[in-house]
Design a protein around this motif. Structure first.
Motif, short mmCIF file in Angstrom:
data_model
loop_
_atom_site.label_atom_id
_atom_site.label_comp_id
_atom_site.label_asym_id
_atom_site.label_seq_id
_atom_site.Cartn_x
_atom_site.Cartn_y
_atom_site.Cartn_z
N VAL B 37 -74.73 27.26 106.49
CA VAL B 37 -75.14 28.34 107.41
C VAL B 37 -75.81 28.24 108.50
O VAL B 37 -76.66 27.07 108.73
CB VAL B 37 -76.00 29.27 106.40
N GLN B 38 -75.74 29.21 109.58
CA GLN B 38 -76.29 28.83 110.91
C GLN B 38 -76.92 30.14 111.20
O GLN B 38 -76.38 31.10 111.55
CB GLN B 38 -75.57 28.23 112.00
N TYR B 39 -78.23 30.08 111.26
CA TYR B 39 -78.88 31.39 111.83
C TYR B 39 -79.23 31.43 113.23
O TYR B 39 -78.95 30.14 113.78
CB TYR B 39 -80.41 31.61 111.15
N PRO B 40 -79.29 32.29 113.94
CA PRO B 40 -79.47 32.54 115.47
C PRO B 40 -80.34 31.37 115.86
O PRO B 40 -81.53 31.23 115.34
CB PRO B 40 -79.71 33.95 115.62
N GLN B 42 -80.56 28.28 115.76
CA GLN B 42 -81.02 27.35 114.63
C GLN B 42 -79.75 26.24 114.65
O GLN B 42 -78.42 26.45 114.84
CB GLN B 42 -81.45 27.83 113.46
N ASN B 61 -80.04 30.48 98.07
CA ASN B 61 -79.97 32.00 98.38
C ASN B 61 -78.93 32.78 97.65
O ASN B 61 -78.40 33.73 98.10
CB ASN B 61 -79.72 32.07 99.90
N SER B 84 -81.08 39.88 105.62
CA SER B 84 -81.44 38.36 105.98
C SER B 84 -80.27 37.43 105.95
O SER B 84 -80.35 36.23 106.54
CB SER B 84 -82.71 37.80 105.20
N ASP B 85 -79.12 37.76 105.27
CA ASP B 85 -78.06 36.86 105.17
C ASP B 85 -77.18 37.00 106.36
O ASP B 85 -76.05 36.18 106.45
CB ASP B 85 -77.07 37.36 103.98
N THR B 86 -77.64 37.83 107.38
CA THR B 86 -76.66 37.93 108.49
C THR B 86 -76.74 36.62 109.28
O THR B 86 -78.04 36.01 109.76
CB THR B 86 -77.29 39.06 109.49
N ALA B 87 -75.60 36.01 109.72
CA ALA B 87 -75.77 34.66 110.00
C ALA B 87 -74.11 34.12 110.09
O ALA B 87 -73.29 35.07 109.76
CB ALA B 87 -76.34 33.50 109.02
N GLU B 88 -73.94 32.95 110.69
CA GLU B 88 -72.57 32.52 110.86
C GLU B 88 -72.49 31.49 109.73
O GLU B 88 -73.34 30.45 109.59
CB GLU B 88 -72.19 31.73 112.14
N TYR B 89 -71.32 31.26 109.03
CA TYR B 89 -71.03 30.59 107.89
C TYR B 89 -69.99 29.55 108.28
O TYR B 89 -68.77 30.07 108.55
CB TYR B 89 -70.92 31.21 106.69
#
Lengths: 114, 114
Positions: B37-40, B42, B61, B84-89
């Motif tokens: 997972v990649q958060y903005p 990061q 998670n 909070s799971d909004t991210a790129e996978y």
């Protein structure tokens, strides 16, 4: 234990210049891999080093080079920058080069070429 | 060589709804499979991995994934998502013997709205 650190976090360069990015792996990790991430191409493998030796290189021109030092820290260099080199450059470290060895990623260096 | 296809570039979902992110791979040899997972702004963080054994893998998670060898799939699921799971996978694959690099899919952007 400290994570993978990358410096600098942000960089703006002009076309034709060269740039050096640095990566410090997690203590005890001997393998360092570099990836280029762009919106169009996604995550692309650049190269991997283990114990100061380059084990593999991705399909990138010779302008992209790297090295690893005896303390496992790694640098990558891009010469004669082009606009298309603008990307997030990610470094990852792992204990070994074998397949099950988990890669831990740094926060990346955002390179913008103008 | 291995390749990974993530079938959806974007998945919008409402908070507390279940979600499945699809991943198919291609390889002539046995592989290890990973979800990151990649958060903005990061780097990538490992969610879970399949090395061997049980085909249902639980990760951090609240995420889990199921390895299906016959369908060459490794779909990621979560029964109830949070904002909070909004991210790129990213789904990734690596050969499980000898040396090989980590090959990533193009990524799926999970957009969780209230």
């Amino acid at each position: 234990k400290a994570g993978v650190t990358q410096t600098p976090r942000y960089l703006i360069k002009t076309r034709g210049q060269q740039v050096t990015l640095s990566c410090s792996p997690i203590s005890g990790h001997r393998s360092v891999s570099w990836y280029q991430q762009t919106p169009g191409q996604g995550l692309q493998f650049l190269f991997e080093y283990f114990s100061e030796t380059q084990r593999n290189k991705g399909n990138f021109p010779g302008r992209f080079s790297g090295r690893q030092f005896s303390n496992s820290r790694s640098e990558m260099n891009v010469s004669t920058l082009e606009l298309g080199d603008s990307a997030l450059y990610l470094c990852a470290s792992s204990l070994a080069w074998t397949g099950e060895s988990e890669q831990y990623f740094g926060p990346g260096t955002r390179l913008t070429v103008t | 060589a291995q390749s990974v296809t993530q079938l959806d570039s974007q998945v919008p979902v409402f908070e507390e709804a279940p979600v499945e992110l699809r991943c198919n791979y291609s390889s002539s040899v046995s592989v290890y499979l990973f979800w990151y997972v990649q958060y903005p702004n990061q780097g990538l963080q490992l969610l879970l991995k399949y090395l061997s054994g049980s085909t249902l893998v639980k990760g951090i998670n609240g995420f889990e994934a199921e390895f299906n060898k016959s369908q060459t799939s490794f779909h990621l699921r979560k029964p109830s998502v949070h904002i909070s799971d909004t991210a790129e996978y990213f789904c990734a694959v690596r050969r499980n013997s000898g040396y090989s690099t980590l090959t990533f899919g193009k990524g799926t952007m999970l957009l969780v709205s209230p």
